[in-house]
Enzyme design. Structure first.
Site, PDB file in Angstrom:
ATOM      1  N   LEU A 220      40.639  40.310  37.124  1.00  0.00           N
ATOM      2  CA  LEU A 220      39.908  40.946  38.324  1.00  0.00           C
ATOM      3  C   LEU A 220      39.298  42.028  37.770  1.00  0.00           C
ATOM      4  O   LEU A 220      39.714  43.060  37.648  1.00  0.00           O
ATOM      5  CB  LEU A 220      40.280  40.718  39.256  1.00  0.00           C
ATOM      6  CG  LEU A 220      40.689  39.019  40.332  1.00  0.00           C
ATOM      7  CD1 LEU A 220      41.308  39.221  40.927  1.00  0.00           C
ATOM      8  CD2 LEU A 220      38.958  38.663  40.310  1.00  0.00           C
ATOM      9  N   ASP A 221      38.443  42.767  38.235  1.00  0.00           N
ATOM     10  CA  ASP A 221      37.766  44.518  38.131  1.00  0.00           C
ATOM     11  C   ASP A 221      38.359  44.588  39.023  1.00  0.00           C
ATOM     12  O   ASP A 221      39.132  44.454  40.208  1.00  0.00           O
ATOM     13  CB  ASP A 221      36.300  44.512  38.437  1.00  0.00           C
ATOM     14  CG  ASP A 221      35.097  43.437  38.195  1.00  0.00           C
ATOM     15  OD1 ASP A 221      35.251  42.731  36.540  1.00  0.00           O
ATOM     16  OD2 ASP A 221      34.255  43.129  38.411  1.00  0.00           O
ATOM     17  N   LYS A 222      38.760  46.401  38.625  1.00  0.00           N
ATOM     18  CA  LYS A 222      39.604  47.030  39.716  1.00  0.00           C
ATOM     19  C   LYS A 222      39.321  47.216  41.150  1.00  0.00           C
ATOM     20  O   LYS A 222      40.116  46.857  42.055  1.00  0.00           O
ATOM     21  CB  LYS A 222      38.914  48.569  39.311  1.00  0.00           C
ATOM     22  CG  LYS A 222      40.461  49.877  39.719  1.00  0.00           C
ATOM     23  CD  LYS A 222      39.478  51.212  38.991  1.00  0.00           C
ATOM     24  CE  LYS A 222      40.091  52.207  40.107  1.00  0.00           C
ATOM     25  NZ  LYS A 222      39.905  53.384  40.339  1.00  0.00           N
TER      26      LYS A 222
END
Length: 318
Positions: free
Chosen positions: A147-149
């Site tokens: 998942l993106d930050k």
């Protein structure tokens, strides 16, 4: 050498894993591969390197094991500069001997990378879990998908190589399912739709992805949950799982995710620090038992505050 007390003399014995078969098995390498959750090739390499002892002595891969034998296995030493464990709290949704499901908060990086040497989910997992799979890059032990930050939500990590391989196959063939909630700019004429547009590296900005003619196929299904005039709450179901897929697809149809400065949305909207994108649902088949697993994660505080600012409430049906 006493098999109950020692593994490989040149390694810290805390790294050692011991197994005692309850029934006989015709081959040491085959038994250990299943018991340790590693591939047979990895087992044979460990035997050749002297990292496996049968009742305190080296033994060939083909040697049979008896019920009650003590098999000591020492995993390979971590590579120089490998990621280190850190005692970082985790929101654990589910855990067993094969895998762990985490509710990742917004702002946490999944694995070390440029600019994020520590403080990542991997650092936390290495502290919490006795073992993680070794498949993939050295800085990504156990990581099956990402998942993106600034995207919150559910993520599964694998504790052994066999589980990792089987989970990765499910994400590759799209039998593992992920669903997200997002606040996006603008209103929609339709109640639902699909974005099918290939994605690849942006031709100018190498930190971004873009819809490109020769990109990899990417499909995102969306459905309106609630309208707030200039903002819409969507449910998004991924048919594929490309990097930044939802964010790029929403920007492509002129409805970028709120708070997503990278793809053109206002970063400070409704007090958001990052994009209002939350992976609330994760489904897959357990790699060992074959059981169908389904998990959901409630909307985090940052998302709820944004909804409240719009006059909305925590949705109960999406």
């Amino acid at each position: 050498m006493d098999g109950e007390m020692n593994c490989v003399a040149t390694r810290d014995t805390m790294d050692c894993k011991r197994f005692t078969p309850p029934t006989p098995h015709p081959r040491l390498d085959v038994y250990l591969a299943g018991a340790a959750g590693i591939s047979r090739a990895q087992t044979q390499k460990a035997i050749a390197e002297g990292r496996v002892l049968l009742n305190g002595r080296p033994a060939p891969a083909r040697e049979p094991v008896r019920a009650g034998d003590i098999i000591a296995y020492t995993p390979p030493a971590p590579a120089p500069g490998a990621v280190l464990p850190q005692n970082i709290p985790l929101d654990i949704v589910y855990e067993d001997s094969s895998l762990i499901v985490i509710h990742k908060p917004q702002g946490m990086v999944v694995h070390p990378a440029n600019g994020h040497a520590d403080g990542t989910l991997v650092n936390a997992l290495l502290c919490h879990c006795e073992s993680l799979s070794g498949i993939g890059a050295p800085l990504r032990p156990g990581i099956v998908h990402r998942l993106d930050k600034d995207t919150s939500g559910l993520l599964v990590a694998a504790k052994d190589d066999i589980s990792h391989q089987k989970l990765a196959e499910q994400f590759a063939d799209h039998s593992a399912r992920r669903a997200y909630l997002a606040l996006v700019h603008g209103n929609f004429k339709e109640d639902s739709g699909t974005v099918a547009a290939p994605l690849g590296r942006h031709p100018v900005d190498r930190q971004k992805q873009a819809v490109v003619q020769d990109g990899r196929p990417a499909v995102t299904h969306w459905r309106v949950i609630e309208r707030f005039g200039a903002v819409t709450l969507l449910r998004l179901d991924l048919e594929t799982g490309r990097t930044h897929q939802i964010r790029v697809h929403m920007a492509h149809i002129k409805h970028p995710v709120l708070g997503d400065a990278l793809y053109g949305a206002e970063a400070k909207k409704l007090g958001l620090i990052g994009q209002a994108l939350h992976g609330f649902s994760l489904q897959f088949t357990h790699p060992k038992t074959g059981e169908e697993m389904q998990f959901t994660a409630p909307l985090p505080d940052y998302f709820l505050r944004a909804l409240e600012s719009l006059g909305g409430k925590n949705p109960t049906n999406y």
